[in-house]
Design an enzyme around this catalytic site. Structure first.
Site, PDB file in Angstrom:
ATOM      1  N   HIS A   1       0.866  -1.277  -0.080  1.00  0.00           N
ATOM      2  CA  HIS A   1      -0.080  -0.024   0.043  1.00  0.00           C
ATOM      3  C   HIS A   1       0.736   1.183   0.159  1.00  0.00           C
ATOM      4  O   HIS A   1       1.317   1.748   1.083  1.00  0.00           O
ATOM      5  CB  HIS A   1      -0.819   0.096   1.219  1.00  0.00           C
ATOM      6  CG  HIS A   1      -1.875   1.110   1.212  1.00  0.00           C
ATOM      7  ND1 HIS A   1      -3.205   1.052   2.295  1.00  0.00           N
ATOM      8  CD2 HIS A   1      -1.955   2.298   0.744  1.00  0.00           C
ATOM      9  CE1 HIS A   1      -3.781   2.112   1.957  1.00  0.00           C
ATOM     10  NE2 HIS A   1      -3.232   2.993   1.317  1.00  0.00           N
TER      11      HIS A   1
ATOM     12  N   HIS B   1       1.159   4.988  -2.405  1.00  0.00           N
ATOM     13  CA  HIS B   1       0.726   5.746  -3.383  1.00  0.00           C
ATOM     14  C   HIS B   1       2.090   6.555  -3.831  1.00  0.00           C
ATOM     15  O   HIS B   1       2.851   7.304  -3.186  1.00  0.00           O
ATOM     16  CB  HIS B   1      -0.187   7.019  -2.897  1.00  0.00           C
ATOM     17  CG  HIS B   1      -1.251   6.250  -2.296  1.00  0.00           C
ATOM     18  ND1 HIS B   1      -2.502   6.160  -3.048  1.00  0.00           N
ATOM     19  CD2 HIS B   1      -1.634   5.798  -0.866  1.00  0.00           C
ATOM     20  CE1 HIS B   1      -3.403   5.685  -2.256  1.00  0.00           C
ATOM     21  NE2 HIS B   1      -2.800   5.418  -1.079  1.00  0.00           N
TER      22      HIS B   1
ATOM     23  N   HIS C   1      -9.532   0.970  -0.981  1.00  0.00           N
ATOM     24  CA  HIS C   1      -9.605   1.647   0.335  1.00  0.00           C
ATOM     25  C   HIS C   1     -11.039   1.543   0.860  1.00  0.00           C
ATOM     26  O   HIS C   1     -12.026   2.059   0.039  1.00  0.00           O
ATOM     27  CB  HIS C   1      -8.941   3.045   0.061  1.00  0.00           C
ATOM     28  CG  HIS C   1      -7.729   3.442  -0.045  1.00  0.00           C
ATOM     29  ND1 HIS C   1      -7.090   2.985  -1.087  1.00  0.00           N
ATOM     30  CD2 HIS C   1      -6.849   4.277   0.609  1.00  0.00           C
ATOM     31  CE1 HIS C   1      -5.690   3.386  -1.206  1.00  0.00           C
ATOM     32  NE2 HIS C   1      -5.472   4.043   0.079  1.00  0.00           N
TER      33      HIS C   1
ATOM     34  N   GLU D   1     -11.064   3.368   6.157  1.00  0.00           N
ATOM     35  CA  GLU D   1     -10.339   4.221   6.761  1.00  0.00           C
ATOM     36  C   GLU D   1     -10.841   5.354   7.554  1.00  0.00           C
ATOM     37  O   GLU D   1     -10.690   5.327   8.669  1.00  0.00           O
ATOM     38  CB  GLU D   1      -9.242   4.966   5.656  1.00  0.00           C
ATOM     39  CG  GLU D   1      -8.182   5.901   6.171  1.00  0.00           C
ATOM     40  CD  GLU D   1      -7.561   6.405   4.940  1.00  0.00           C
ATOM     41  OE1 GLU D   1      -8.029   6.361   3.770  1.00  0.00           O
ATOM     42  OE2 GLU D   1      -6.484   7.023   5.126  1.00  0.00           O
TER      43      GLU D   1
HETATM   44  N1  ADE Z   1      -4.703   8.894  -1.518  1.00  0.00           N
HETATM   45  C1  ADE Z   1      -3.384   8.701  -1.035  1.00  0.00           C
HETATM   46  N2  ADE Z   1      -3.322   8.393   0.501  1.00  0.00           N
HETATM   47  C2  ADE Z   1      -4.651   8.327   0.663  1.00  0.00           C
HETATM   48  C3  ADE Z   1      -5.191   7.594   1.797  1.00  0.00           C
HETATM   49  N3  ADE Z   1      -4.612   7.398   2.978  1.00  0.00           N
HETATM   50  N4  ADE Z   1      -6.562   7.514   1.632  1.00  0.00           N
HETATM   51  C4  ADE Z   1      -7.370   7.794   0.683  1.00  0.00           C
HETATM   52  N5  ADE Z   1      -6.835   8.071  -0.659  1.00  0.00           N
HETATM   53  C5  ADE Z   1      -5.465   8.230  -0.758  1.00  0.00           C
HETATM   54 ZN    ZN Z   2      -3.701   4.837   0.710  1.00  0.00          ZN
END
Ligand code: ADE
Ligand code: ZN
Length: 339
Positions: free
Chosen positions: A16, A18, A196, A199
């Site tokens: 995970h 980005h 995702h 969260e």
């Molecule tokens: N884009 C980058 N980081 C993210 C995260 N933690 N949650 C949702 N979208 C994201």
């Molecule tokens: Zn993320």
């Protein structure tokens, strides 16, 4: 060896991450200057001061603004190579990298520019450091499903370079069900579905990701713990959670790392993994995440081994079996010594 040294030297998989979230301020300044793009900061100090967030949206606003300096293939190459150098330092031997095409195509940067720059870096990292990697194309959930369909279409000439699709950005108010059709179409194209969920959003969003998007892995998933039936489902179906401790702390998903649900996840036999999410914004790469959560929850060497094993086990790598053997061999002297 101390547990900290064991963590640092262990081979690891990251599931995970980005790539836009690995954009360090130093590189951002360098690229902004060479592209003659202005950014609202005078120096690195000012950038770092801006990285104080109360929630996911606070962070996303700054993250999308930072990505705005990326224009050319070389920019995406440099960004990705800088991340691979960190992988090398952190003993990450396999990584599954998310990228957000819409963040760039909406600014007029062609899909091809983005993916070609990233892909060239993947090849160099494999040759130079033996790091294997694959790509996850993430749809931005604050945009429409129609917009995601445009991205899916743009990706098709590069399908051979992309393993999976993901769903990220502002979670609350943008449930997985909004993307039912584009996920169905993405699966038909051969992409593995991921999202995702849980969260900031409720456990209902995790159910939707499973039932409606047919996902194979949940990114974050913290809020699953409020629902006993969901925990049972995730365990029975062997669905991993890609947990990101420093991200959860920075975005106030947890008030204190000492109250992080990771240990509870492991106690339920949920397949938790450790990841860095957006390391340039949240204060650390893989080793920092492992070290911080180990200390906060007083995790044992056996817990660390479980987390690392889960990372390889739930990766989509063809070399999974080799990685798992490597993990077993690495940990066996430490665990035997404990007995
Ligand atoms: N884009 C980058 N980081 C993210 C995260 N933690 N949650 C949702 N979208 C994201
Ligand atoms: Zn993320």
């Amino acid at each position: 060896m101390t547990i900290q040294e064991i963590i640092k030297n262990a081979p690891k998989a990251e599931l995970h991450l980005h790539i836009e979230g690995s954009f360090e301020p130093e590189l951002m300044f360098e690229i902004a200057q060479r592209n003659k793009v202005s950014i609202p900061y005078k120096n690195i100090e000012e950038v770092k001061n801006a990285y104080k967030f109360d929630c996911l949206q606070d962070f996303l606003d700054i993250y999308y603004a930072g990505a705005g300096v990326l224009l050319h293939e070389i920019d995406f190459y440099d960004l990705t190579m800088a991340y691979f150098a960190k992988c090398h330092e952190n003993n990450v031997i396999h990584t599954e990298i998310m990228f957000d095409p819409q963040t760039h195509t909406h600014r007029g940067v062609p899909f091809e520019t983005v993916i070609t720059g990233i892909h060239k870096a993947q090849k160099v990292a494999e040759e130079k450091w033996g790091i294997s990697s694959l790509l996850i194309m993430s749809y931005l959930r604050h945009l429409s499903e129609e917009d995601a369909f445009v991205t899916l279409e743009q990706s098709l000439p590069f399908k051979h370079l992309i393993a999976a699709v993901g769903l990220d950005s502002s979670e609350l108010g943008n449930p997985p069900s909004k993307f039912k059709n584009v996920f169905e179409a993405s699966i038909k194209e051969g992409y593995i579905p991921l999202a995702h969920a849980g969260e900031e959003g409720p456990s209902d969003y995790v159910w939707e990701a499973l039932d409606i998007l047919n996902i194979h892995r949940i990114d974050h998933g913290n809020n699953s713990l409020s629902d006993a039936k969901l925990i049972k489902r995730l365990v029975e179906e062997n669905i991993a959670l890609t947990v990101c401790p420093l991200s959860n702390s920075a975005l106030k998903v947890v008030d204190d790392l000492k109250n992080h649900p990771l240990k509870t996840m492991l106690n339920h036999n949920l397949k938790a993994t450790i990841n860095s999410d957006d390391p340039a914004y949240f204060g650390g790469y893989m080793n920092d995440n492992f070290l911080a959560i180990q200390e906060a929850l007083d995790l044992s060497i056996a817990d660390i081994q479980t987390l690392i094993r889960n990372g390889f086990e739930h990766s989509f790598s063809e070399k999974k079996v080799v990685f798992l053997e490597k993990t077993k061999a690495y940990f066996s002297p430490f665990l035997n010594n404990l007995k």
